[in-house]
Design a protein around this motif. Structure first.
Motif, PDB file in Angstrom:
ATOM      1  N   LEU A 270      32.083 -34.546 -35.847  1.00 20.39           N
ATOM      2  CA  LEU A 270      31.315 -35.449 -36.695  1.00 20.39           C
ATOM      3  C   LEU A 270      30.614 -36.543 -35.894  1.00 20.39           C
ATOM      4  CD1 LEU A 270      34.146 -35.842 -39.354  1.00 20.39           C
ATOM      5  CD2 LEU A 270      32.169 -34.312 -39.502  1.00 20.39           C
ATOM      6  N   THR A 271      29.466 -36.981 -36.417  1.00 22.18           N
ATOM      7  CA  THR A 271      28.704 -38.075 -35.813  1.00 22.18           C
ATOM      8  C   THR A 271      28.464 -39.160 -36.856  1.00 22.18           C
ATOM      9  OG1 THR A 271      27.550 -36.543 -34.324  1.00 22.18           O
ATOM     10  CG2 THR A 271      26.583 -38.731 -34.632  1.00 22.18           C
ATOM     11  N   THR A 277      24.128 -37.433 -31.225  1.00 18.02           N
ATOM     12  CA  THR A 277      25.077 -36.318 -31.207  1.00 18.02           C
ATOM     13  C   THR A 277      25.035 -35.657 -29.833  1.00 18.02           C
ATOM     14  OG1 THR A 277      24.735 -35.933 -33.570  1.00 18.02           O
ATOM     15  CG2 THR A 277      25.737 -34.144 -32.298  1.00 18.02           C
ATOM     16  N   PRO A 278      25.979 -35.956 -28.956  1.00 14.69           N
ATOM     17  CA  PRO A 278      25.984 -35.359 -27.614  1.00 14.69           C
ATOM     18  C   PRO A 278      26.328 -33.874 -27.671  1.00 14.69           C
ATOM     19  CG  PRO A 278      27.378 -37.328 -27.756  1.00 14.69           C
ATOM     20  CD  PRO A 278      27.075 -36.896 -29.153  1.00 14.69           C
ATOM     21  N   THR A 279      26.115 -33.191 -26.551  1.00 12.07           N
ATOM     22  CA  THR A 279      26.438 -31.761 -26.484  1.00 12.07           C
ATOM     23  C   THR A 279      27.678 -31.472 -25.646  1.00 12.07           C
ATOM     24  OG1 THR A 279      24.942 -31.480 -24.593  1.00 12.07           O
ATOM     25  CG2 THR A 279      24.041 -31.056 -26.790  1.00 12.07           C
ATOM     26  N   ARG A 283      31.500 -37.354 -31.224  1.00 14.39           N
ATOM     27  CA  ARG A 283      31.897 -38.734 -31.511  1.00 14.39           C
ATOM     28  C   ARG A 283      33.255 -38.797 -32.195  1.00 14.39           C
ATOM     29  NH1 ARG A 283      28.556 -42.080 -28.541  1.00 14.39           N
ATOM     30  NH2 ARG A 283      26.403 -41.294 -28.672  1.00 14.39           N
ATOM     31  N   VAL A 284      33.488 -37.844 -33.094  1.00 20.42           N
ATOM     32  CA  VAL A 284      34.755 -37.789 -33.834  1.00 20.42           C
ATOM     33  C   VAL A 284      35.154 -36.338 -34.016  1.00 20.42           C
ATOM     34  CG1 VAL A 284      35.944 -38.320 -36.010  1.00 20.42           C
ATOM     35  CG2 VAL A 284      34.177 -39.882 -35.144  1.00 20.42           C
ATOM     36  N   ASN A 364      30.928 -25.017 -26.127  1.00 18.90           N
ATOM     37  CA  ASN A 364      29.920 -24.744 -27.138  1.00 18.90           C
ATOM     38  C   ASN A 364      29.335 -26.101 -27.550  1.00 18.90           C
ATOM     39  OD1 ASN A 364      28.543 -24.378 -29.574  1.00 18.90           O
ATOM     40  ND2 ASN A 364      30.013 -22.890 -30.368  1.00 18.90           N
ATOM     41  N   PRO A 365      28.039 -26.317 -27.399  1.00 25.69           N
ATOM     42  CA  PRO A 365      27.471 -27.638 -27.711  1.00 25.69           C
ATOM     43  C   PRO A 365      27.656 -28.058 -29.162  1.00 25.69           C
ATOM     44  CG  PRO A 365      25.733 -26.009 -27.377  1.00 25.69           C
ATOM     45  CD  PRO A 365      27.011 -25.365 -26.936  1.00 25.69           C
TER      46      PRO A 365
END
Length: 398
Positions: A270-271, A277-279, A283-284, A364-365
């Protein structure tokens, strides 16, 4: 600091965890004794878990520095007493914080006397600690032995992570030259993340703060106490890291997520609003699967003497650690697609650069773990620059 160290009879330490009364049939321990006193991984199913705060050895009257053995005995004895008070059972994860590589070696060598059986997963990092007379500290994760007992009330000493969803929030950092301001604003950011998740401060189980310099730890503790004033105290872990002047602190948290819906996926990445949103990390990560896999801190097994080139060594170090991770995850019925939380400690530029370069190839991104990456003085083993502390879930249906 709320505690210091005392001399304890070694005979008492033999009564610590790992006896048959602490065993639990729902716990699977993988590769026990590969590193004496620890398991490479521990798998826990549908358990209520206790996370302690950071435990320091008790202070003696003359404020002298005790031996590493005595300090470790004090920490273990306090943990035993505290966990017994809440009817906690087997220890499944032990996190050690030590002030040097020599202290790390001595502490690891002593673990079998505390865990002759039912060994936990163990991670370690070298860091300055709040008191100059302290060389060893630790925090513990233990199962609640009696599933029917009342929820353990949160305090600075411990917090309960109940069965149900578990939330791991990646380290968040609000920039400011002032450690106090940065701490306060980061705690506010974490509160907003919890609101996004439908949770509150009351659901926090533990905070971990990466700070610099450690000598200013009282500033962080004071800000945490003030921020949660009027609420139950929050267990706080402190690690010194190396960072830029405008990022003196990063804080990650563990929180209870409540009962998941029947159709909830085993994991959610989750973001919160306003964040990218990193790859290579999320974030969570919210775990809805009942199983949890704690992996011990992993270190490279490559032959460093055959590779004098620093960059090559960095690549081989990362590749070795991820190969070991793949193996232990397979033994635990998991894989890279089911990683929930990662802590990367790096102490060399080569290992840090290689981790940044190679990590995207393993994940997996759409499903990278929540993570914190901390530059530290040492990862605990001479001439190595990386250790990874991982939490995963089984890839099987519950």
């Amino acid at each position: 600091m709320r505690s210091g160290f005392s001399l304890l009879c070694v005979a008492m330490t033999c009564l610590f965890m790992g006896t048959s009364t602490m065993a639990n049939d729902s716990i699977q321990r993988i590769d026990q004794e590969k590193q004496p006193g620890s398991s490479t991984a521990v798998v826990v199913q549908s358990e209520r878990l206790i996370h302690t705060g950071q435990i320091f050895p008790l202070a003696v009257a003359d404020k002298a520095k005790g031996s590493v053995a005595d300090q470790l005995a004090s920490v273990m004895n306090q943990a035993k007493t505290s966990l017994a008070e809440v009817n906690a059972g087997a220890v499944v994860k032990l996190n050690l914080y030590v002030t040097s590589e020599s202290v790390a070696a001595e502490a690891m060598k002593a673990l079998p006397q505390y865990f002759p059986e039912n060994q936990p997963a163990v991670s370690l990092v070298v860091t300055k600690l709040p008191s100059p007379t302290v060389d060893v500290a630790a925090d513990f994760v233990s199962v609640v032995a009696d599933k029917d007992q009342h929820v353990v009330a949160r305090s600075s000493r411990m917090g309960e992570l109940p069965s149900g969803s578990r939330i791991y929030v990646s380290g968040q950092a609000e920039q400011d030259m002032s450690l106090a301001v940065a701490t306060r604003e980061t705690l506010e950011s974490l509160r907003k993340t919890l609101v996004f998740l439908g949770r509150s401060d009351a659901d926090i189980v533990q905070l971990k703060a990466f700070i610099q310099p450690m000598q200013d730890w009282k500033i962080v503790q004071a800000e945490v106490d003030a921020f949660y004033a009027g609420q139950s105290e929050v267990p706080l872990i402190l690690v010194e890291w190396k960072s830029g002047a405008t990022v003196p602190i990063e804080i990650e948290l563990i929180a209870a997520g409540g009962n998941p819906p029947a159709d909830a996926p085993s994991m959610e990445y989750l973001t919160p609003p306003g964040m990218t949103t990193p790859t290579v990390y999320c974030r969570v990560c919210r775990i809805n699967h009942p199983g949890t896999i704690y992996v011990s801190g992993l270190y490279s097994e490559h032959d460093r003497t055959k590779h004098p080139d620093t960059a090559v060594n960095g690549d081989l170090e990362v590749e070795s650690v991820f190969a070991q991770l793949k193996d232990v995850l397979s033994k635990a019925n998991s894989d890279f697609e089911h990683l929930a939380k990662a802590t990367y400690y790096v102490s060399s530029d080569a290992a840090s650069a290689s981790l940044n370069k190679l990590r995207p190839g393993y994940y997996n991104p759409q499903r990278p773990p929540a993570a914190s990456k901390a530059a530290v003085d040492s990862v605990g083993v001479p001439s190595l620059g990386l250790t990874m502390d991982m939490i995963a879930v089984p890839n099987t249906k519950p």
